[in-house]
Scaffold this active site. Structure first.
Site, PDB file in Angstrom:
ATOM      1  CG  ASN A 112      -0.426  -0.275   2.478  1.00 57.27           C
ATOM      2  OD1 ASN A 112       0.531  -1.036   2.604  1.00 57.27           O
ATOM      3  ND2 ASN A 112      -0.956   0.342   3.504  1.00 57.27           N
ATOM      4  CB  SER A 186      -2.611  -9.498   6.074  1.00 59.53           C
ATOM      5  OG  SER A 186      -1.941 -10.642   5.578  1.00 59.53           O
ATOM      6  CD  GLU A 207       5.688  -2.239  12.481  1.00 62.39           C
ATOM      7  OE1 GLU A 207       4.598  -1.638  12.493  1.00 62.39           O
ATOM      8  OE2 GLU A 207       6.558  -2.065  13.349  1.00 62.39           O
ATOM      9  CB  CYS A 241      -1.529  -0.201   7.994  1.00 61.65           C
ATOM     10  SG  CYS A 241      -0.177   0.955   8.243  1.00 61.65           S
ATOM     11  CD  GLU A 329      -6.302  -3.582   7.827  1.00 62.89           C
ATOM     12  OE1 GLU A 329      -5.850  -4.731   7.999  1.00 62.89           O
ATOM     13  OE2 GLU A 329      -5.580  -2.598   7.612  1.00 62.89           O
TER      14      GLU A 329
HETATM   15  P1  NAD Z   1      -0.024  -9.393   2.739  1.00 64.80           P
HETATM   16  O1  NAD Z   1       0.125 -10.003   4.082  1.00 64.80           O
HETATM   17  O2  NAD Z   1      -0.951 -10.036   1.779  1.00 64.80           O
HETATM   18  O3  NAD Z   1       1.391  -9.337   1.987  1.00 64.80           O
HETATM   19  C1  NAD Z   1       2.531  -8.770   2.590  1.00 64.80           C
HETATM   20  C2  NAD Z   1       3.771  -9.424   2.033  1.00 64.80           C
HETATM   21  O4  NAD Z   1       3.757 -10.804   2.344  1.00 64.80           O
HETATM   22  C3  NAD Z   1       3.924  -9.327   0.516  1.00 64.80           C
HETATM   23  O5  NAD Z   1       5.274  -9.017   0.224  1.00 64.80           O
HETATM   24  C4  NAD Z   1       3.549 -10.694   0.018  1.00 64.80           C
HETATM   25  O6  NAD Z   1       4.228 -11.080  -1.148  1.00 64.80           O
HETATM   26  C5  NAD Z   1       3.944 -11.593   1.165  1.00 64.80           C
HETATM   27  N1  NAD Z   1       3.115 -12.779   1.273  1.00 64.80           N
HETATM   28  C6  NAD Z   1       1.812 -12.900   0.906  1.00 64.80           C
HETATM   29  N2  NAD Z   1       1.355 -14.141   1.184  1.00 64.80           N
HETATM   30  C7  NAD Z   1       2.402 -14.811   1.722  1.00 64.80           C
HETATM   31  C8  NAD Z   1       2.566 -16.137   2.205  1.00 64.80           C
HETATM   32  N3  NAD Z   1       1.563 -17.020   2.182  1.00 64.80           N
HETATM   33  N4  NAD Z   1       3.766 -16.486   2.696  1.00 64.80           N
HETATM   34  C9  NAD Z   1       4.783 -15.595   2.740  1.00 64.80           C
HETATM   35  N5  NAD Z   1       4.680 -14.337   2.274  1.00 64.80           N
HETATM   36  C10 NAD Z   1       3.518 -13.945   1.781  1.00 64.80           C
HETATM   37  O7  NAD Z   1      -0.391  -7.877   3.026  1.00 64.80           O
HETATM   38  P2  NAD Z   1      -0.703  -6.730   2.009  1.00 64.80           P
HETATM   39  O8  NAD Z   1      -1.984  -7.050   1.312  1.00 64.80           O
HETATM   40  O9  NAD Z   1       0.499  -6.423   1.188  1.00 64.80           O
HETATM   41  O10 NAD Z   1      -0.925  -5.504   2.989  1.00 64.80           O
HETATM   42  C11 NAD Z   1      -2.128  -5.264   3.634  1.00 64.80           C
HETATM   43  C12 NAD Z   1      -2.049  -5.590   5.095  1.00 64.80           C
HETATM   44  O11 NAD Z   1      -0.860  -5.071   5.642  1.00 64.80           O
HETATM   45  C13 NAD Z   1      -3.165  -4.927   5.891  1.00 64.80           C
HETATM   46  O12 NAD Z   1      -3.586  -5.804   6.910  1.00 64.80           O
HETATM   47  C14 NAD Z   1      -2.498  -3.709   6.498  1.00 64.80           C
HETATM   48  O13 NAD Z   1      -3.101  -3.203   7.650  1.00 64.80           O
HETATM   49  C15 NAD Z   1      -1.136  -4.248   6.776  1.00 64.80           C
HETATM   50  N6  NAD Z   1      -0.171  -3.167   6.817  1.00 64.80           N
HETATM   51  C16 NAD Z   1       0.453  -2.900   7.985  1.00 64.80           C
HETATM   52  C17 NAD Z   1       1.358  -1.857   8.059  1.00 64.80           C
HETATM   53  C18 NAD Z   1       2.085  -1.517   9.317  1.00 64.80           C
HETATM   54  O14 NAD Z   1       3.017  -0.710   9.258  1.00 64.80           O
HETATM   55  N7  NAD Z   1       1.733  -2.081  10.456  1.00 64.80           N
HETATM   56  C19 NAD Z   1       1.613  -1.101   6.921  1.00 64.80           C
HETATM   57  C20 NAD Z   1       0.950  -1.413   5.764  1.00 64.80           C
HETATM   58  C21 NAD Z   1       0.075  -2.461   5.696  1.00 64.80           C
END
Ligand code: NAD
Length: 453
Positions: A112, A186, A207, A241, A329
């Site tokens: 994001n 996530s 995070e 987020c 969310e």
């Molecule tokens: P996501 O968990 O789908 O993906 C994050 C990362 O994990 C990506 O690089 C992806 O390639 C990898 N990934 C996906 N599935 C995986 C798996 N099965 N095994 C290993 N790696 C995998 O999250 P997203 O859709 O990119 O982001 C959205 C989420 O992130 C929301 O919940 C949001 O709140 C959270 N977020 C948190 C912060 C923070 O700073 N706390 C910041 C931004 C987003």
């Protein structure tokens, strides 16, 4: 991929990253990379989801530069040994805490804020003396490819490299012998990362996200509230987020609040055709978000276009905790408004959901401010604002419970990427032989007398 990681282990073993001068040089190089390629950064993110120069600078590049400057200014102090007092049992001696880098670190980013969430954790990783393998999210492909290409031309891969790819790549990376993993994403994937890291006992920072509430009481300054709430919610088209996920409004100001909210959205002139607003990352997310409109009343907005990946800023009413938009969310430009008669009851209801990443309180009444911030557990937040707490590097940024483990930004980031060694340095000029055998009642009496001082 494994050769890169092996090369980083070998490079870390040389001790080159221990030097503060080396770390500063790399941080300056990162800043140079951002500065010299500013236009390319803007073009790539615009191609991914139509994010404007203005928003990319204010919500990503400026924060990265600020974090780099903060690290450059403070890294020598952060990395210095910290003396602590020495207890009598260790007399004569000196005690200190010595930070050291973990070693080869893995940073996995979310989509994001593709630059901020990928390069942001790299700053403290470098400041603390680690090497870095960065795996950005695969969803914004232009930004991921650009970061890969830039990092490979500005950094030596045995120190910092970018690996692109999706789930398969992450899964493979998580089997590798990293010494620190920093994950943004996530809660669902956070658990996968945590489990994978547990197999090798790798320290992890997670995070994550959650449903961050905002509270608006009758003691709020409505003009300021809607200005800051609307900005925080629709920034990045709600794909933030720490965006306010839903808002609790005191019932006695319901109408006044809704009208002001609507007027503020109109004033901000969000449209597909201009740069005040951006796209949803992909059509899967458009479909998911449009689904939330089905079992609530669309008070305002609700326009959407799948081909353009566009959803207009939307306010939902007639929402309950059973509504679809309250099940997960939202992560998009849809704001459910719930009304309460009794603040304590609204807080109690909020507590039924997992601990969120943020919480926002709009009220000029201190009692209400305390009631909310002291009763609820959440990562961080703001009183009479949204989002902006993330911009202060003196405030550690991170979640709690389902919204994350650990924190970063500023010194908190340095600590996250460091192990703190406890060190005792003993002098040799005297020894009190009380602790050594043969044990006698007299020695024990002396020990008790000394320890009770
Ligand atoms: P996501 O968990 O789908 O993906 C994050 C990362 O994990 C990506 O690089 C992806 O390639 C990898 N990934 C996906 N599935 C995986 C798996 N099965 N095994 C290993 N790696 C995998 O999250 P997203 O859709 O990119 O982001 C959205 C989420 O992130 C929301 O919940 C949001 O709140 C959270 N977020 C948190 C912060 C923070 O700073 N706390 C910041 C931004 C987003």
């Amino acid at each position: 991929m494994t050769e890169h990681i092996a090369a980083q282990h070998a490079f870390f073993q040389t001790g080159a990253t221990r030097s503060i001068a080396f770390r500063k040089k790399q941080l300056k190089q990162l800043k140079k990379m951002l500065r010299e390629n500013e236009d390319r950064l803007y073009e790539a993110i615009y191609a991914d989801f139509k994010k404007s120069r203005f928003e990319t600078y204010t919500s990503e590049v400026a924060l990265l530069e600020q974090d780099i400057d903060d690290a450059l200014k403070n890294v020598s102090t952060w990395a210095a040994n910290k003396c602590v007092s020495t207890n009598l049992a260790n007399f004569p001696g000196k005690s200190y805490i010595q930070p050291e880098p973990f070693g080869v670190s893995l940073v996995i980013g979310a989509w994001n804020y593709p630059y901020l969430l990928s390069l942001g954790p790299v700053i403290p990783a470098i400041a603390a003396g680690n090497t870095v393998v960065l795996k950005p999210s695969e969803l914004p492909d232009h930004t991921a490819q650009l970061m890969k290409s830039l990092v490979s031309s500005y950094f030596d891969p045995e120190f910092f490299t970018v690996v692109t790819g999706g789930v398969e790549t992450s899964t493979e990376l998580l089997k590798q012998p990293f010494q620190k993993i920093f994950f943004t994403g996530s809660p669902k994937v956070g658990k996968i990362v945590y489990q994978a890291a547990a197999k090798q006992l790798i320290p992890v920072t997670l995070e994550l996200g959650g449903k961050s509430p905002a509270f608006v009481t009758k003691h709020a300054n409505i003009k300021r509230t809607v200005q800051r709430l609307v900005w925080g919610k629709f920034l990045n088209a709600g794909q933030t987020c720490i965006a306010p996920d839903y808002v609790w409004v005191e019932a006695s100001i319901a109408n006044k609040f809704l009208q002001a909210l609507k007027a503020q959205i109109l004033k901000m002139n969000y449209a597909f055709e201009n740069d005040n607003y951006m796209q949803i990352i992909n059509t899967d997310h458009v479909d998911r978000l449009v689904g939330y409109l089905e079992d609530a009343t669309v008070f305002f907005g609700g326009d959407h276009n799948r081909d353009h990946r566009f959803i207009s800023p939307t306010i939902l009413t007639d929402v309950t905790f059973e509504s679809r938009c309250m099940q997960e969310e939202i992560f998009g430009p849809i704001l459910p408004v719930l009304f309460y008669e009794n603040l304590a009851e609204a807080i109690a209801k909020t507590k039924q959901l997992p601990k969120p990443l943020s919480c926002y309180v709009f009220s000029d009444n201190q009692k209400e401010q305390h009631q909310i911030t002291e009763t609820l557990s959440f990562g961080g937040g703001a009183i009479n604002d949204t989002i902006m707490h993330i911009s202060n590097p003196k405030l550690p940024f991170g979640g709690v419970g389902q919204s994350g483990i650990g924190s970063y930004h500023g010194e908190a980031g340095f600590k996250t990427f460091s192990h703190y060694k406890s060190m005792l340095k003993k002098a040799n000029w005297i020894e009190l032989p009380l602790k050594y055998p043969p044990y006698t009642a007299r020695k024990l009496r002396w020990i008790k007398r000394l320890l009770s001082w």
